[in-house]
Structures are given as C-alpha cells and as structure tokens.
Design a protein around this motif. Structure first.
Motif, PDB file in Angstrom:
ATOM      1  N   ARG A 186     -59.124  45.930 -61.833  1.00  0.00           N
ATOM      2  CA  ARG A 186     -58.026  46.746 -61.323  1.00  0.00           C
ATOM      3  C   ARG A 186     -58.283  47.263 -59.911  1.00  0.00           C
ATOM      4  O   ARG A 186     -57.430  47.149 -59.032  1.00  0.00           O
ATOM      5  CB  ARG A 186     -57.794  47.935 -62.265  1.00  0.00           C
ATOM      6  N   ASP A 187     -59.438  47.855 -59.687  1.00  0.00           N
ATOM      7  CA  ASP A 187     -59.746  48.478 -58.393  1.00  0.00           C
ATOM      8  C   ASP A 187     -60.920  47.784 -57.722  1.00  0.00           C
ATOM      9  O   ASP A 187     -61.692  47.069 -58.364  1.00  0.00           O
ATOM     10  CB  ASP A 187     -60.057  49.966 -58.580  1.00  0.00           C
ATOM     11  N   GLY A 188     -61.074  48.024 -56.421  1.00  0.00           N
ATOM     12  CA  GLY A 188     -62.185  47.432 -55.704  1.00  0.00           C
ATOM     13  C   GLY A 188     -62.246  47.905 -54.265  1.00  0.00           C
ATOM     14  O   GLY A 188     -61.408  48.702 -53.811  1.00  0.00           O
ATOM     15  N   GLU A 189     -63.251  47.422 -53.554  1.00  0.00           N
ATOM     16  CA  GLU A 189     -63.437  47.747 -52.146  1.00  0.00           C
ATOM     17  C   GLU A 189     -63.660  46.458 -51.362  1.00  0.00           C
ATOM     18  O   GLU A 189     -64.103  45.446 -51.911  1.00  0.00           O
ATOM     19  CB  GLU A 189     -64.642  48.672 -51.957  1.00  0.00           C
ATOM     20  N   LEU A 190     -63.381  46.521 -50.067  1.00  0.00           N
ATOM     21  CA  LEU A 190     -63.559  45.379 -49.176  1.00  0.00           C
ATOM     22  C   LEU A 190     -64.571  45.725 -48.091  1.00  0.00           C
ATOM     23  O   LEU A 190     -64.600  46.854 -47.584  1.00  0.00           O
ATOM     24  CB  LEU A 190     -62.228  45.007 -48.517  1.00  0.00           C
ATOM     25  N   ASN A 191     -65.400  44.754 -47.729  1.00  0.00           N
ATOM     26  CA  ASN A 191     -66.283  44.930 -46.584  1.00  0.00           C
ATOM     27  C   ASN A 191     -65.490  44.765 -45.289  1.00  0.00           C
ATOM     28  O   ASN A 191     -64.583  43.935 -45.206  1.00  0.00           O
ATOM     29  CB  ASN A 191     -67.407  43.895 -46.600  1.00  0.00           C
ATOM     30  N   ALA A 192     -65.860  45.555 -44.285  1.00  0.00           N
ATOM     31  CA  ALA A 192     -65.225  45.426 -42.974  1.00  0.00           C
ATOM     32  C   ALA A 192     -66.229  45.795 -41.900  1.00  0.00           C
ATOM     33  O   ALA A 192     -67.190  46.539 -42.140  1.00  0.00           O
ATOM     34  CB  ALA A 192     -63.985  46.313 -42.880  1.00  0.00           C
ATOM     35  N   PHE A 193     -66.000  45.259 -40.699  1.00  0.00           N
ATOM     36  CA  PHE A 193     -66.865  45.506 -39.550  1.00  0.00           C
ATOM     37  C   PHE A 193     -65.981  46.016 -38.409  1.00  0.00           C
ATOM     38  O   PHE A 193     -64.991  45.373 -38.060  1.00  0.00           O
ATOM     39  CB  PHE A 193     -67.609  44.243 -39.144  1.00  0.00           C
ATOM     40  N   PHE A 210     -63.313  38.216 -49.230  1.00  0.00           N
ATOM     41  CA  PHE A 210     -63.898  37.391 -50.284  1.00  0.00           C
ATOM     42  C   PHE A 210     -65.197  37.904 -50.892  1.00  0.00           C
ATOM     43  O   PHE A 210     -65.425  37.752 -52.090  1.00  0.00           O
ATOM     44  CB  PHE A 210     -64.128  35.973 -49.756  1.00  0.00           C
ATOM     45  N   THR A 211     -66.078  38.485 -50.093  1.00  0.00           N
ATOM     46  CA  THR A 211     -67.424  38.802 -50.573  1.00  0.00           C
ATOM     47  C   THR A 211     -67.416  39.703 -51.804  1.00  0.00           C
ATOM     48  O   THR A 211     -68.087  39.421 -52.799  1.00  0.00           O
ATOM     49  CB  THR A 211     -68.259  39.441 -49.458  1.00  0.00           C
TER      50      THR A 211
END
Length: 298
Positions: free
Chosen positions: A64-71, A121-122
C-alpha cells in the motif's frame, strides 16, 4: 580500464555532490484504483492507489505505502528556485543513466535551476519496465512525479509555479501522462514538460487532454519509440502549446553520452549536437516561459 576508472570517480563525485532523500509516495487520488494488476488487463490502467500493485515487474507483490529514493542538486539550496524533476528510462538508474542525470543536473545548476533525480524502481525492487509495460509504468510513475513535486514545495526548495518535469524514454512517457487532465486531482501541478524520446502510443495520444506546455524531443531514427506517433500528437489541435523537435539522423540514445550499442534490439548512439540543442531549448523555455507549437526539424 582508464574509462571505467574515470566513470567510477564520476559516480562517486555525483553521490558526494547530491543530497539523497527519501520521498513518501502518495497515490490515494480519485483517478486511481484499488484493483491489483491482473493478467486479464495486463497494462490497461496503471493508475493505482498502491505503491506496489502486483505487476510482473514487481514480482506480483502488493504494498500500500512506500518511499522513493531521490537525489537533489544542488544540495545546499537556501531559497526556492526553479526546479526540474528528472526521470530515468525503462532500465532504471543504470550506470549510464546516472551519468546522464548528473550531466543534466550540472547544466541546470549552472543556469540557476535545481534538479531532483527521482528513482522509481529501486525501492520497488523493479529491474526494468521495457517493452509492452511501458505505458503501464508511465502511468504508475506519474504519481511518483507528483510525490516529488509535493516534496520540493513542502521543503521550500522550489518555487511552486516553476517546477518542470523532464524524462527520458519511459520517463518521458511519464512526463506526458503527468501533464494530462486525468492528473488534475493533484493540488500542485508542473509548469511544463520536456519529454525526451517518449512513447507517444495511440492509446496515450488519441485521448489525452494536456493541461500545460509540452516539448517533445525525438530522433528521426528512433527505433524504440515510433516518431510518427509523437508527430501525430504534436500536430493535433490543443488548447496548450505542444511542440515536437525532431533531430535528423538521431537515434533513441541521442541524449546519453555513451558508445553506440544495441539494447533490446534498439540501436542507441549519442548525438552531442542534438543533446546540446535539447538542453539549450529547455533552459531557454525555463527562463523565458515561452513555448511554441507544432513540429520543427533540426
């Protein structure tokens, strides 16, 4: 060996010069559905309320939930500035794509704009989405983009009305989806989109109503995404400016500085002239806020 060593140094310097952050993903919008991926509608929607929705690329996992990596570049922004959200293609943040996003960020930073490179994607453990899944993931990743937009504004890094979205290949398809009226239930919106070698499939372009300016960059020798579909998209009468810039002799890989090679049966080769022109066009549009319509050959 020397090139590999220099590339490693470049990637290490990239990580050192950027601030890596985790962006909370948001997908609970009216345009999305709670239905999971199904073989009966393999890529029919992509609009999901779930961070992972059970697609084959996600190994059928639902979350349901999640986080994304970003730079974020530059990492020491003290006042809100114009920002460009940069999206990778169907093979994720590969070594070549990291090198490309660093170059894009460097060019933008010199001109006074920030850059946020978003990794879709990661944290989903997705390897790639190339092929028939392209439009599905273009739709899935639109909420990734809006999650990053909300993050930039909430952190007061970006000017609310000066955040642009720029994607390559599947990231470019995502940029097109992000500018459609279907995404109007988001509170914040992108100022414009720069779509580099997108998939302008008929299922996207025939029904799309765009809400802001779009510039599409294509090589006329692109054998991964058919330029004629983007040509049809740009030629259709619309209420907002949509422009297609087509580079003669350029392939799908024209913006990425790498030796010519084949990938999944597609021929990719770098065109420094086209790549430089593309970045100059983007920077000019950001500074002047002027956008053209129609098709231009360069």
């Amino acid at each position: 060996m020397k090139r590999a060593f220099l590339l490693i140094l470049l990637l290490l310097s990239t990580e050192a010069s950027a601030e890596q952050v985790r962006i909370p993903w948001k997908g609970d919008y009216p345009h999305n559905s709670a239905k999971h991926w199904s073989k009966d509608r393999p890529y029919g929607s992509g609009f999901s309320k779930n961070f992972k929705n059970g697609a084959p690329e996600e190994f059928a996992e639902v979350q349901r939930d999640g986080e994304l990596n970003a730079f974020i570049y530059p990492k020491d922004t003290k006042n809100p500035v114009p920002f460009v959200l940069v999206l990778h293609g169907c093979d994720g943040l590969s070594t070549l794509t990291k090198e490309w996003t660093q170059h894009v960020a460097d060019v933008l930073n010199v001109q006074g704009s920030g850059a946020l490179v978003l990794d879709s994607f990661t944290t989903r453990y997705v390897d790639r989405s190339c092929g028939p899944a392209d439009l599905h993931w273009g739709r899935r990743r639109a909420d990734d983009a809006y999650s990053a937009l909300d993050y930039l504004i909430a952190k007061k890094l970006a000017k609310a009305d000066e955040v642009y979205i720029m994607g390559y290949s599947n990231g470019a398809t995502t940029a097109l989806v992000s500018m459609t009226s279907q995404e109007n239930d988001h509170r914040q919106h992108f100022a414009a989109a720069f779509a580099v070698a997108p998939g302008c499939s008929p299922s996207l372009q025939h029904s799309a109503v765009y809400t802001g300016p779009i510039v599409i960059f294509m090589g006329d020798q692109d054998d991964a995404n058919d330029p004629k579909w983007c040509l049809e998209l740009a030629q259709k009468k619309r209420s907002v400016p949509v422009q297609m810039i087509e580079y003669g002799g350029a392939t799908h890989g024209f913006p990425v500085n790498a030796p010519a090679h084949d990938f999944m049966g597609w021929h990719l080769s770098y065109s420094p002239t086209a790549e430089k022109d593309m970045m100059q066009t983007n920077i000019s549009a950001i500074k002047t806020k002027k956008f053209a319509k129609g098709v231009e050959l360069r």
